[in-house]
Design a protein around this motif. Structure first.
Motif, PDB file in Angstrom:
ATOM      1  N   GLY A 158       0.950  -1.568  -0.036  1.00  0.00           N
ATOM      2  CA  GLY A 158      -0.160  -0.053   0.291  1.00  0.00           C
ATOM      3  C   GLY A 158       0.499   0.743   0.237  1.00  0.00           C
ATOM      4  O   GLY A 158       0.706   2.015  -0.901  1.00  0.00           O
ATOM      5  N   ALA A 159       2.059   1.228   0.834  1.00  0.00           N
ATOM      6  CA  ALA A 159       3.105   2.417   0.920  1.00  0.00           C
ATOM      7  C   ALA A 159       3.417   2.855   0.133  1.00  0.00           C
ATOM      8  O   ALA A 159       3.425   3.460  -0.962  1.00  0.00           O
ATOM      9  CB  ALA A 159       4.063   2.484   1.777  1.00  0.00           C
ATOM     10  N   ILE A 160       3.769   1.885  -1.469  1.00  0.00           N
ATOM     11  CA  ILE A 160       4.771   1.994  -2.263  1.00  0.00           C
ATOM     12  C   ILE A 160       3.898   2.398  -2.946  1.00  0.00           C
ATOM     13  O   ILE A 160       4.063   3.865  -4.107  1.00  0.00           O
ATOM     14  CB  ILE A 160       5.561   0.471  -2.423  1.00  0.00           C
ATOM     15  N   THR A 161       2.744   2.089  -3.511  1.00  0.00           N
ATOM     16  CA  THR A 161       1.835   2.201  -4.147  1.00  0.00           C
ATOM     17  C   THR A 161       1.114   3.726  -4.501  1.00  0.00           C
ATOM     18  O   THR A 161       1.333   4.326  -5.144  1.00  0.00           O
ATOM     19  CB  THR A 161      -0.018   2.009  -4.104  1.00  0.00           C
ATOM     20  N   PHE A 162       1.256   4.358  -3.186  1.00  0.00           N
ATOM     21  CA  PHE A 162       0.337   5.634  -2.419  1.00  0.00           C
ATOM     22  C   PHE A 162       1.782   6.673  -3.578  1.00  0.00           C
ATOM     23  O   PHE A 162       1.728   7.754  -3.546  1.00  0.00           O
ATOM     24  CB  PHE A 162       0.393   5.581  -1.187  1.00  0.00           C
ATOM     25  N   VAL A 163       3.149   6.018  -2.373  1.00  0.00           N
ATOM     26  CA  VAL A 163       4.621   6.946  -2.907  1.00  0.00           C
ATOM     27  C   VAL A 163       4.807   7.089  -4.227  1.00  0.00           C
ATOM     28  O   VAL A 163       4.942   8.306  -4.601  1.00  0.00           O
ATOM     29  CB  VAL A 163       5.449   6.432  -2.269  1.00  0.00           C
ATOM     30  N   ALA A 164       4.710   5.497  -4.720  1.00  0.00           N
ATOM     31  CA  ALA A 164       4.925   5.516  -6.224  1.00  0.00           C
ATOM     32  C   ALA A 164       3.809   6.564  -7.088  1.00  0.00           C
ATOM     33  O   ALA A 164       4.049   7.369  -8.559  1.00  0.00           O
ATOM     34  CB  ALA A 164       5.286   4.155  -6.883  1.00  0.00           C
ATOM     35  N   LEU A 165       2.611   6.430  -7.646  1.00  0.00           N
ATOM     36  CA  LEU A 165       2.025   7.708  -7.697  1.00  0.00           C
ATOM     37  C   LEU A 165       1.851   8.619  -7.590  1.00  0.00           C
ATOM     38  O   LEU A 165       2.190   9.750  -8.413  1.00  0.00           O
ATOM     39  CB  LEU A 165       0.008   6.909  -7.302  1.00  0.00           C
ATOM     40  N   THR A 166       2.302   9.114  -5.868  1.00  0.00           N
ATOM     41  CA  THR A 166       2.407  10.914  -5.695  1.00  0.00           C
ATOM     42  C   THR A 166       3.665  11.089  -6.157  1.00  0.00           C
ATOM     43  O   THR A 166       3.738  12.190  -6.832  1.00  0.00           O
ATOM     44  CB  THR A 166       2.478  10.488  -4.326  1.00  0.00           C
TER      45      THR A 166
END
Lengths: 208, 208, 208
Positions: A158-166
């Motif tokens: 979840g954290a990687i998804t958020f940070v990658a998209l951001t």
């Protein structure tokens, strides 16, 4: 709008983790102060460590509404915990929900504080898992983070998804929503279908 | 005068909790460095977490006399712990005294740092209980905070008394004295008469 | 040159402690994320608490290379841990090496931050022992710090050596090297020859 989204995730995460802490208190047949202590520590533990590590003011020291909410939620569980048929199942599913909420909220707070992508992901995982670790240590439960299923990995996803998209410049509502859904679905699938990563296997006949 | 009163409480609390940590070391038959580590961690643990959460400088990093006192007290217990007939009884009563001292000292430090009443009470409870939690986790004792008697509730009662009287504008010596006495009497009565709050009771025949 | 020496000690300590954390993960047959979590927490735990207590920025939040190194080292252990004949012996000796490295690195960072000699020694001991304490608590191992041999004492000896030579105005390379060697030799001798300090002995026939 985004500030509202991130703050909403944070609040929901605090409430949901407080319920899991109070459910552990009910399994240990504590008194109402035990519910309040275990519920509150679980609800605010992860965000507290995140803020200390970032050098930010600890979120609940400026906003007493967090503590008061934790106390109210813990008291409600004290009087209502007999209603669900299986408290441990509720605990696991609420823990999964809190994990997904805090993985995004933790990464987002760290990103706002100006750290890099790696550290932001780490802060998401820390925020999502530390409350549960404290809950299980203090409550004498077997730590969920050491369970055979996927747990920290779901927060990581979840954290990687958020940070990658951001970091890619995507719209923040999308990053928040996608990070939350990825974390929740990975953990839920693991709970539902017993998903697990391959484990280290020692060679037979060797000392450990 | 008041600064003296608050600092005195803090010093007394550090000494008393150091003794309880060293008594746990004696129950585990540790060496003198084990006494020093467990005594010091117990003596300064609660105040350390309070200062970190408040964003204040950690009290003992500016004032080496705290560490040196913890070391001296731990060494004294190493050589004198065989004197009392029952070390565990001493441990419980000294822990009660430290709890009452730190509930007031912790709330007072937080109040001076400018936080609101709810957070000040929480800091009193944290300061009073965290040293003992670390002591029991590291020493492998059953955590006093999870005992059947009133424990965190006594710290809560003392902290609320202090903060309520202070917020009401009462004289500070009165607030300090009353908070200390309320915390001590509640815990002492619980130890002496087995006072306890009602516990959560699951419905019979339901899964936990 | 000296900045290089201190930073080198810090990096070596992080790597070595990460290996010990990952070795505990291998003993518990965790998945690769478990290796990463336990390895990283062990590698950076001591320095993190040191920085929080000193009020310094936490070292790895500004320098993602630390986290990335911990992840790479943990992954390497996941695939290579079957090679040594006895993982627990490796763990103990690497832990001894990390202890000596961090006792000096921790004292040095604290000294640079301007604290006194007593507090600098305490920070060395904290940096050297806290990562292993967290590793053993989370991994369910019997805590090395409570073992019968000399452990915290070795960190103490190394930290005192470094701080005494530094305070006496000795050349820093000498202080760093001597502190490291003293810490390592004391712990190694204790592991090899079973050295131990005298333990507290209760009087027979008395309650504990």
């Amino acid at each position: 709008m985004f500030e509202t989204a991130a703050t909403t995730l944070d609040w929901l995460g605090v409430i949901v983790f407080t319920v899991t802490g109070a459910l552990v208190a009910s399994r240990k047949e504590m008194d109402i102060v035990g519910f309040a202590v275990l519920g509150t520590v679980t609800g605010i533990g992860g965000g507290t460590l995140r803020d200390l590590l970032l050098g930010s003011p600890v979120f609940w020291t400026r906003e007493p509404a967090y503590l008061l909410t934790c106390l109210a939620v813990s008291a409600a569980v004290f009087f209502a915990a007999h209603i669900p048929q299986s408290r441990y199942r509720y605990l696991l599913w609420l823990d999964a929900l809190g994990l997904a909420l805090f993985a995004v909220a933790g990464s987002e707070r760290a990103w706002q504080a100006g750290v890099g992508a790696t550290v932001a992901v780490a802060m998401g995982v820390i925020t999502a898992t530390v409350g549960g670790i404290i809950r299980d240590l203090l409550g004498g439960e077997s730590p969920v983070i050491l369970s055979r299923e996927i747990y920290a990995s779901a927060a990581l996803a979840g954290a990687i998804t958020f940070v990658a998209l951001t970091a890619a410049g995507g719209p923040r509502e999308l990053a928040v929503g996608a990070g939350f859904l990825v974390g929740l679905l990975v953990r839920a699938a693991s709970l539902r279908f017993g998903w697990a990563l391959p484990r280290y296997r020692p060679r037979p006949g060797r000392p450990v």
